[in-house]
Design an enzyme around this catalytic site. Structure first.
Site, short mmCIF file in Angstrom:
data_model
loop_
_atom_site.label_atom_id
_atom_site.label_comp_id
_atom_site.label_asym_id
_atom_site.label_seq_id
_atom_site.Cartn_x
_atom_site.Cartn_y
_atom_site.Cartn_z
N ARG A 251 0.85 -1.18 0.00
CA ARG A 251 0.00 0.00 0.00
C ARG A 251 0.89 1.24 0.00
NH1 ARG A 251 -2.70 3.78 3.15
NH2 ARG A 251 -4.97 3.74 2.99
N THR B 118 2.32 4.76 0.91
CA THR B 118 2.21 5.55 2.12
C THR B 118 1.48 6.84 1.79
OG1 THR B 118 4.39 6.47 1.68
CG2 THR B 118 4.29 4.63 3.22
N ASN B 119 0.79 7.39 2.72
CA ASN B 119 0.04 8.63 2.57
C ASN B 119 -1.14 8.53 1.62
OD1 ASN B 119 1.88 9.90 4.32
ND2 ASN B 119 3.24 10.34 2.62
N CYS B 120 -1.59 7.34 1.29
CA CYS B 120 -2.79 7.17 0.46
C CYS B 120 -3.97 6.92 1.39
CB CYS B 120 -2.65 6.00 -0.50
SG CYS B 120 -2.01 6.47 -2.09
N LEU B 121 -5.06 7.62 1.13
CA LEU B 121 -6.25 7.45 1.94
C LEU B 121 -6.96 6.17 1.59
CD1 LEU B 121 -7.59 11.10 1.79
CD2 LEU B 121 -6.19 10.05 3.56
#
Length: 104
Positions: A99, A101-104
């Site tokens: 995943r 990083t910093n993805c909602l």
């Protein structure tokens, strides 16, 4: 047949278990029908990850696609048309990557 393990969000736990068939299964679960354009993005994303060990969030994802695939792939709108509302996250998932990083 190998039993694939996913995390709670549907990302592969073992990145080495990824194959194009696994990608097709994940894509179907994400309601994405893979086309040659999708495969170009996925292959580029996997190559970037192999070089950097980074699964990019949206802004870097757009920039990487623009630099490596051209303007037709290098916009948020183009990537959203391919992968939906969260293209960096969905593309990473289908590509068998962690995943971003910093993805909602």
């Amino acid at each position: 047949m190998v039993k694939l393990a996913y995390d709670k969000e549907g990302f592969l736990r073992d990145l080495d278990a990824w194959t194009p068939a696994v990608a097709a299964t994940i894509a179907a679960n994400e309601n994405v029908t893979l086309t040659p354009a999708h495969w170009r993005v996925l292959e580029t994303l996997r190559a970037f990850y192999a070089e950097t060990d980074v699964s990019p969030a949206m802004r870097p994802f757009v920039k990487i696609m623009r630099e490596r695939l051209g303007e037709g792939f290098g916009t948020s709108i183009a990537l959203m048309q391919l992968f939906g509302d969260s293209p960096a996250k969905t593309a990473a998932k289908i590509a068998g990557l962690p995943r971003p990083t910093n993805c909602l």
